[in-house]
Scaffold this motif. Structure first.
Motif, PDB file in Angstrom:
ATOM      1  N   ASP A  41       0.813  -1.110   0.102  1.00 49.48           N
ATOM      2  CA  ASP A  41       0.029   0.068  -0.093  1.00 49.48           C
ATOM      3  C   ASP A  41       0.957   1.183   0.198  1.00 49.48           C
ATOM      4  OD1 ASP A  41      -2.025   1.746   0.224  1.00 49.48           O
ATOM      5  OD2 ASP A  41      -2.600   1.307   2.475  1.00 49.48           O
ATOM      6  N   ASP A 178     -15.262   5.056   2.650  1.00 46.21           N
ATOM      7  CA  ASP A 178     -14.124   5.956   2.233  1.00 46.21           C
ATOM      8  C   ASP A 178     -14.370   7.345   2.877  1.00 46.21           C
ATOM      9  OD1 ASP A 178     -11.714   6.640   1.435  1.00 46.21           O
ATOM     10  OD2 ASP A 178     -12.509   6.941  -0.670  1.00 46.21           O
ATOM     11  N   LEU A 229     -16.062   1.732  -3.316  1.00 51.89           N
ATOM     12  CA  LEU A 229     -14.736   1.502  -4.151  1.00 51.89           C
ATOM     13  C   LEU A 229     -13.832   2.671  -3.772  1.00 51.89           C
ATOM     14  CD1 LEU A 229     -15.754  -0.465  -7.269  1.00 51.89           C
ATOM     15  CD2 LEU A 229     -15.305  -1.490  -5.106  1.00 51.89           C
ATOM     16  N   GLY A 230     -14.439   3.767  -3.790  1.00 52.06           N
ATOM     17  CA  GLY A 230     -13.543   4.831  -3.132  1.00 52.06           C
ATOM     18  C   GLY A 230     -13.986   6.165  -3.967  1.00 52.06           C
ATOM     19  N   SER A 274     -14.085  -5.401 -10.237  1.00 52.57           N
ATOM     20  CA  SER A 274     -13.740  -4.458  -9.232  1.00 52.57           C
ATOM     21  C   SER A 274     -12.922  -3.292  -9.885  1.00 52.57           C
ATOM     22  CB  SER A 274     -13.155  -5.078  -8.132  1.00 52.57           C
ATOM     23  OG  SER A 274     -11.922  -5.437  -8.500  1.00 52.57           O
ATOM     24  N   GLU A 276     -10.832   0.853  -9.212  1.00 51.58           N
ATOM     25  CA  GLU A 276      -9.698   1.721  -8.341  1.00 51.58           C
ATOM     26  C   GLU A 276      -9.703   2.790  -9.240  1.00 51.58           C
ATOM     27  OE1 GLU A 276      -5.473   1.582  -7.503  1.00 51.58           O
ATOM     28  OE2 GLU A 276      -6.835   0.291  -6.067  1.00 51.58           O
ATOM     29  N   TRP A 277      -9.557   4.329  -8.518  1.00 52.67           N
ATOM     30  CA  TRP A 277      -9.094   5.324  -9.354  1.00 52.67           C
ATOM     31  C   TRP A 277      -7.767   5.251  -9.689  1.00 52.67           C
ATOM     32  CZ3 TRP A 277     -12.725   8.485 -11.086  1.00 52.67           C
ATOM     33  CH2 TRP A 277     -13.982   8.402 -10.131  1.00 52.67           C
ATOM     34  N   LEU A 284      -9.923   4.380 -14.602  1.00 47.04           N
ATOM     35  CA  LEU A 284     -10.088   3.311 -13.757  1.00 47.04           C
ATOM     36  C   LEU A 284      -9.131   2.108 -13.779  1.00 47.04           C
ATOM     37  CD1 LEU A 284     -14.032   3.497 -13.357  1.00 47.04           C
ATOM     38  CD2 LEU A 284     -12.080   4.850 -11.884  1.00 47.04           C
ATOM     39  N   THR A 320      -2.910  -2.008  -7.938  1.00 48.82           N
ATOM     40  CA  THR A 320      -2.702  -0.521  -7.538  1.00 48.82           C
ATOM     41  C   THR A 320      -2.175   0.096  -8.692  1.00 48.82           C
ATOM     42  OG1 THR A 320      -2.335   1.081  -5.865  1.00 48.82           O
ATOM     43  CG2 THR A 320      -0.745  -0.732  -6.211  1.00 48.82           C
TER      44      THR A 320
END
Length: 613
Positions: A41, A178, A229-230, A274, A276-277, A284, A320
């Motif tokens: 992370d 979030d 998801l954010g 799924s 994420e940004w 995405l 990520t």
């Protein structure tokens, strides 16, 4: 009957010490001992600051990594390990969850990224089960979710130097989703409607007032879930990326919580998706899971087109997007151990030390069952022909699935000459919402119908020796093991149940609050409201029909499958002099200590060899 406890020394411990003193370590054990790392992370405003989990010391702990200097340091050091942690967006702090010996009941602590003393991260909040946390970019704000038997779920705004303020409370389960980039919006998932399998969403201001609600269960007959998801990673941007099930599978859409506008991506991919940004909010990162394997895409929000990101065949367990546009992802297959890779072509983290041996690839098998086609993954020793002693290794969850990914446990059985079959029964994810939701009310019995269909195929195909069939699994897989050897007593030669549900009624009363909510959803009420359903789904109901020798291992601090309900089942076995062995260890729902996990696998395999030869 044999009973043993984890802390006691044994010949297995002595053997492990001899191996560590230089003797050859067998491949199956090396897979557990080889250093592993999680997907790192990284801090949003300090991307060179990273946090990952590793078993480098023999226990899974958190590690800080300064990518600019290459320096890595161990953050936590606890006897039973630590895996729950996150970085503050400014990269200054590491938050980690401090429970007692795996009981999952504790408090958040924090430590400077550069090292130093641990302090309470949210003073004023008593110990609880965690229900999510989100950290603000200002370095002093956090949104902390808590769950207790007394209060249900509460969510608090915690600012450094101030008393925490409660902004949400409900008896049903909920969690922090979030916190927006500028700290003005808080997204939560909740189940106020009483369906713990299908969440609704609410967006709050920091004072707890509601900004927007989205509930796909309201006003319809379909049970549809939503997930956070954010928020978009841009100041003042009110777009929230969410997951929905409106077309029978998980897919992403962008919800502008200020205007109410919803932008459906309509990716037309057959499996669950799924997302994420990307760090600049322009696109995405998409991970698509279908039939036990994964693929990745970059989705450009301007032109509305996905672009494939090439990855090897197998499973992406996490991914990520980095500020430079590259993507880092944790990848493995059943034959190749996990590695953190990058689209730049580099291996991101390659821990020093013993390397994990590979294993054999899986073969895909599709079997027609009472609820449709069942997907099973089969491994067997290279060159082996049947019929073989065969292990049905049943996954937990139940809302989870086995995939073409590396797993040391099944590989250990293969090394010892067994075929291994893993079944994505009804209740598993990755095959559509209807498949996942099918187990409700006839809990456990639905899954066993699918497992039986695959068992029959394994025997008639010549793969499995019907006299040497082992049913095993952990958590929900352990539950299905005990239920299976009672409901299907002539089908299995052995049962090996790891941290199982054994007495469903007692488990309900003793388990953590969030799991009570899940059980009410699955079975349609409490044990007092629907006693017949709990009875029909409880392994304790069928314990007197069990013929196979039974091995059970259990963590004495487990809040998910508590020890008392396991003891009730064991007492019934003992009362009828049924062949069984019990191993108790001082941890929670599984162990984060490598030596302990190796010991458990060794005991399981030796139990099988004693009775099957």
């Amino acid at each position: 009957m044999t009973e043993s406890n984890g802390p006691a020394a044994s010949e297995h411990d002595q053997q492990g010490q001899r191996d560590r003193q230089g003797e050859a370590v067998p491949d199956w054990e090396r897979r557990f001992r080889a250093p592993r790392v999680s997907l790192p992370d990284w801090a949003q405003d300090a991307p060179d600051h990273a946090l990952f989990v590793s078993n480098a010391t023999g226990t899974y702990e958190l590690y800080a990594w300064d990518r600019a200097t290459g320096e890595q340091r161990q953050v936590t050091d606890r006897p039973n390990g630590t895996t729950d942690g996150l970085l503050s967006p400014d990269g200054a702090w590491i938050w980690w969850f401090d429970d007692k010996d795996g009981d999952e009941f504790g408090v958040w602590r924090r430590q400077p990224f550069t090292g130093g003393a641990d302090t309470l991260a949210a003073p004023g909040l008593e110990a609880s089960y965690p229900a999510g946390v989100a950290l603000g970019r200002d370095g002093r704000t956090a949104v902390v979710g808590r769950s207790t038997d007394e209060d249900g779920t509460t969510i608090h705004l915690a600012r450094e130097g101030e008393e925490p303020v409660e902004i949400y409370r409900h008896r049903e389960s909920a969690g922090v989703g979030d916190l927006s980039h500028d700290g003005t919006l808080i997204a939560i998932e909740h189940t106020e409607h009483g369906d713990a399998m299908h969440s609704a969403l609410r967006v709050l201001r920091p004072d707890g007032t509601a900004v927007a609600d989205l509930d796909d269960t309201a006003g319809g007959t379909e049970e549809l879930g939503l997930e956070v998801l954010g928020f978009a990673p841009v100041d003042g941007d009110t777009r929230l990326l969410i997951g929905h099930q409106r077309r029978g599978r998980w897919e992403p859409l962008v919800w502008d919580v200020a205007t109410g506008e919803q932008t459906d991506l309509a990716l037309e991919l057959p499996g669950d998706v799924s997302a994420e940004w990307y760090p600049d909010g322009s696109g995405l990162l998409i991970v698509h899971g279908f039939e036990a394997r994964s693929e990745m895409f970059r989705y450009d929000l301007k032109n509305g087109r996905p672009e494939r990101i090439v990855t090897p065949p197998g499973t992406v367990s996490g991914a990520t997007a980095r500020p430079d546009g590259s993507v880092e992802y944790l990848w493995s297959s059943s034959a190749e151990p996990s590695a953190v890779r990058s689209t730049t072509g580099e291996v991101v983290l390659d821990p020093p030390g013993m390397k994990s041996p590979g294993s054999v690839p899986v073969e895909d098998v599709w079997v027609q069952g009472p609820g449709g086609r069942i997907h099973a993954l089969v491994q067997k020793p290279a060159g082996a022909t049947g019929p073989l002693p065969t292990v049905f290794d049943i996954h937990g969850g139940p809302t989870w699935h086995d995939s073409d990914s590396f797993a040391a446990g099944p590989a250990a059985w293969v090394d010892h000459g067994y075929a291994v079959v893993r079944v994505n029964y009804r209740g598993s994810t990755g095959y559509g919402r209807a498949w996942t939701d099918a187990l409700k009310h006839r809990v456990g019995l639905i899954e066993l119908e699918d497992i039986e269909a695959v068992r029959a195929w394994a025997v008639t195909s010549g793969l499995a020796d019907p006299e040497r069939l082992i049913l095993t699994g952990g958590s929900w897989g352990g539950y299905l093991t005990l239920l299976g050897i009672g409901v299907q007593p002539d089908a299995w030669a052995l049962g090996i149940a790891v941290v199982p549900v054994a007495d469903y009624v007692t488990a309900y009363h003793d388990e953590m609050e969030a799991l009570k909510a899940m059980d009410r959803t699955l079975l349609g009420g409490t044990p007092e409201e629907v006693p017949d359903r709990f009875k029909a789904s409880s392994p304790l109901t069928y314990v007197d029909q069990v013929k196979a020798p039974v091995y059970i291992s259990a963590g004495v601090n487990d809040p998910r499958c508590p020890i008392r309900q396991i003891e009730n089942y064991v007492d019934r076995l003992q009362a009828r002099d049924a062949i069984h062995e019990v191993y108790r260890y001082d941890a929670g729902h599984g162990s984060l200590v490598v030596d302990e996990r190796i010991k458990q696998v060794r005991l399981e395999i030796e139990f099988a060899e004693r009775f099957l030869g």
